[in-house]
Design a protein around this motif. Structure first.
Motif, mmCIF file in Angstrom:
data_model
loop_
_atom_site.group_PDB
_atom_site.id
_atom_site.type_symbol
_atom_site.label_atom_id
_atom_site.label_comp_id
_atom_site.label_asym_id
_atom_site.label_seq_id
_atom_site.Cartn_x
_atom_site.Cartn_y
_atom_site.Cartn_z
ATOM 1 N N VAL A 11 6.410 16.532 30.836
ATOM 2 C CA VAL A 11 6.608 16.306 29.406
ATOM 3 C C VAL A 11 6.778 14.803 29.197
ATOM 4 C CG1 VAL A 11 8.105 16.715 27.422
ATOM 5 C CG2 VAL A 11 7.680 18.560 29.054
ATOM 6 N N MET A 12 5.995 14.271 28.260
ATOM 7 C CA MET A 12 6.057 12.842 27.952
ATOM 8 C C MET A 12 6.488 12.671 26.500
ATOM 9 S SD MET A 12 2.487 11.800 29.799
ATOM 10 C CE MET A 12 1.702 13.349 29.372
ATOM 11 N N ASP A 13 7.485 11.836 26.279
ATOM 12 C CA ASP A 13 7.973 11.540 24.936
ATOM 13 C C ASP A 13 7.531 10.141 24.555
ATOM 14 O OD1 ASP A 13 9.442 13.964 24.670
ATOM 15 O OD2 ASP A 13 11.013 13.117 25.931
ATOM 16 N N PHE A 14 7.006 10.016 23.343
ATOM 17 C CA PHE A 14 6.526 8.728 22.855
ATOM 18 C C PHE A 14 7.197 8.410 21.525
ATOM 19 C CE2 PHE A 14 3.055 10.523 25.381
ATOM 20 C CZ PHE A 14 2.851 9.489 26.285
ATOM 21 N N HIS A 15 7.568 7.144 21.357
ATOM 22 C CA HIS A 15 8.187 6.699 20.106
ATOM 23 C C HIS A 15 7.805 5.244 19.863
ATOM 24 C CE1 HIS A 15 11.185 6.594 16.896
ATOM 25 N NE2 HIS A 15 11.397 5.351 17.300
ATOM 26 N N LYS A 16 7.343 4.984 18.661
ATOM 27 C CA LYS A 16 7.022 3.604 18.236
ATOM 28 C C LYS A 16 7.378 3.501 16.767
ATOM 29 C CE LYS A 16 5.010 -0.472 18.296
ATOM 30 N NZ LYS A 16 5.449 -1.570 19.106
ATOM 31 N N GLU A 17 8.065 2.438 16.410
ATOM 32 C CA GLU A 17 8.449 2.206 15.026
ATOM 33 C C GLU A 17 8.146 0.757 14.659
ATOM 34 O OE1 GLU A 17 12.431 2.511 12.206
ATOM 35 O OE2 GLU A 17 12.411 3.470 14.174
ATOM 36 N N THR A 52 0.829 -1.199 0.000
ATOM 37 C CA THR A 52 0.000 0.000 0.000
ATOM 38 C C THR A 52 0.868 1.255 0.000
ATOM 39 O OG1 THR A 52 -1.683 -1.204 1.241
ATOM 40 C CG2 THR A 52 -1.843 1.182 1.246
ATOM 41 N N ALA A 53 0.451 2.241 -0.754
ATOM 42 C CA ALA A 53 1.189 3.507 -0.844
ATOM 43 C C ALA A 53 1.169 4.239 0.501
ATOM 44 C CB ALA A 53 0.571 4.394 -1.917
ATOM 45 N N PRO A 54 2.234 4.997 0.805
ATOM 46 C CA PRO A 54 2.298 5.730 2.074
ATOM 47 C C PRO A 54 1.092 6.629 2.330
ATOM 48 C CG PRO A 54 4.453 5.731 1.058
ATOM 49 C CD PRO A 54 3.492 5.115 0.060
ATOM 50 N N LYS A 55 0.601 7.299 1.311
ATOM 51 C CA LYS A 55 -0.558 8.175 1.483
ATOM 52 C C LYS A 55 -1.775 7.375 1.946
ATOM 53 C CE LYS A 55 -3.016 11.843 -0.935
ATOM 54 N NZ LYS A 55 -3.096 12.630 -2.166
ATOM 55 N N GLN A 56 -1.952 6.202 1.378
ATOM 56 C CA GLN A 56 -3.069 5.341 1.759
ATOM 57 C C GLN A 56 -2.868 4.774 3.169
ATOM 58 O OE1 GLN A 56 -5.766 5.217 0.035
ATOM 59 N NE2 GLN A 56 -6.820 3.799 1.380
ATOM 60 N N LEU A 57 -1.624 4.428 3.533
ATOM 61 C CA LEU A 57 -1.351 3.948 4.885
ATOM 62 C C LEU A 57 -1.703 5.018 5.919
ATOM 63 C CD1 LEU A 57 2.078 2.120 4.436
ATOM 64 C CD2 LEU A 57 -0.136 1.077 4.939
ATOM 65 N N ARG A 58 -1.410 6.265 5.586
ATOM 66 C CA ARG A 58 -1.732 7.377 6.478
ATOM 67 C C ARG A 58 -3.251 7.497 6.663
ATOM 68 N NH1 ARG A 58 1.253 11.213 8.416
ATOM 69 N NH2 ARG A 58 2.972 10.787 7.005
ATOM 70 N N LYS A 59 -4.004 7.333 5.572
ATOM 71 C CA LYS A 59 -5.462 7.395 5.656
ATOM 72 C C LYS A 59 -6.007 6.262 6.523
ATOM 73 C CE LYS A 59 -6.450 9.694 1.297
ATOM 74 N NZ LYS A 59 -7.093 9.564 -0.021
ATOM 75 N N ILE A 60 -5.440 5.082 6.363
ATOM 76 C CA ILE A 60 -5.865 3.931 7.160
ATOM 77 C C ILE A 60 -5.598 4.188 8.640
ATOM 78 C CG2 ILE A 60 -5.363 1.496 7.656
ATOM 79 C CD1 ILE A 60 -4.705 1.329 4.553
ATOM 80 N N GLY A 73 13.395 -1.398 -0.074
ATOM 81 C CA GLY A 73 12.494 -2.547 -0.072
ATOM 82 C C GLY A 73 11.795 -2.781 1.256
ATOM 83 N N GLN A 74 11.755 -1.771 2.100
ATOM 84 C CA GLN A 74 11.166 -1.907 3.423
ATOM 85 C C GLN A 74 10.247 -0.723 3.706
ATOM 86 O OE1 GLN A 74 13.736 -3.155 6.693
ATOM 87 N NE2 GLN A 74 13.174 -1.280 7.741
ATOM 88 N N THR A 75 9.174 -0.969 4.419
ATOM 89 C CA THR A 75 8.271 0.098 4.836
ATOM 90 C C THR A 75 8.435 0.301 6.331
ATOM 91 O OG1 THR A 75 6.671 -0.473 3.129
ATOM 92 C CG2 THR A 75 5.868 0.848 4.957
ATOM 93 N N SER A 76 8.542 1.566 6.740
ATOM 94 C CA SER A 76 8.633 1.917 8.152
ATOM 95 C C SER A 76 7.549 2.932 8.477
ATOM 96 C CB SER A 76 9.988 2.538 8.486
ATOM 97 O OG SER A 76 11.027 1.643 8.258
ATOM 98 N N MET A 77 6.846 2.688 9.548
ATOM 99 C CA MET A 77 5.904 3.667 10.078
ATOM 100 C C MET A 77 6.432 4.070 11.451
ATOM 101 S SD MET A 77 2.208 2.096 8.956
ATOM 102 C CE MET A 77 1.282 3.561 9.367
ATOM 103 N N LYS A 129 5.455 9.386 10.539
ATOM 104 C CA LYS A 129 6.301 9.378 9.353
ATOM 105 C C LYS A 129 6.235 7.996 8.725
ATOM 106 C CE LYS A 129 9.435 12.892 11.110
ATOM 107 N NZ LYS A 129 8.440 13.433 11.992
ATOM 108 N N ILE A 130 6.093 7.984 7.404
ATOM 109 C CA ILE A 130 6.057 6.726 6.673
ATOM 110 C C ILE A 130 7.180 6.770 5.659
ATOM 111 C CG2 ILE A 130 4.707 5.206 5.202
ATOM 112 C CD1 ILE A 130 2.196 6.485 6.483
ATOM 113 N N ASP A 131 8.074 5.798 5.752
ATOM 114 C CA ASP A 131 9.244 5.764 4.883
ATOM 115 C C ASP A 131 9.249 4.443 4.127
ATOM 116 O OD1 ASP A 131 11.753 6.384 3.743
ATOM 117 O OD2 ASP A 131 12.789 5.319 5.354
#
Length: 91
Positions: free
Chosen positions: A81-87, A27-35, A60-64, A54-56
């Motif tokens: 202040v709370m920092d959040f990160h998930k990949e 799926t294209a990054p734009k569509q992943l963002r909509k989902i 040959g790899q997709t990262s969100m 961010k969607i990269d």
């Protein structure tokens, strides 16, 4: 602070579910963002700024990547202040 952690937990689960669903492999990054946006709205998360997702697609790899900070007042002039990160990555 608990509501902020609960929202992050929900968004993390959404990222994992998108990664684990084989229909989104190409799926294209734009569509992943909509989902993603649709799913966070279903989970009643309305004040999330889309610029923090961010969607990269490279090598040959997709990262969100979900990366953001929240500042919440505690009492008077004291804030937390709370920092959040998930990949999540998939091929």
């Amino acid at each position: 602070m608990v509501p902020s952690y609960m929202e992050f937990y929900s968004m993390s689960k959404i990222l994992e579910s998108i990664k684990d669903d084989p229909q989104y492999r190409r799926t294209a990054p734009k569509q992943l963002r909509k989902i993603f946006d649709r799913r966070i709205n279903i989970n009643s998360i309305y004040d999330f700024d889309p610029k923090y997702l961010k969607i990269d697609r490279s090598k040959g790899q997709t990262s969100m990547i979900l990366d953001y900070s929240i500042k919440k007042p505690v009492i008077g002039n004291v804030s937390v202040v709370m920092d959040f990160h998930k990949e999540v990555d998939w091929k």
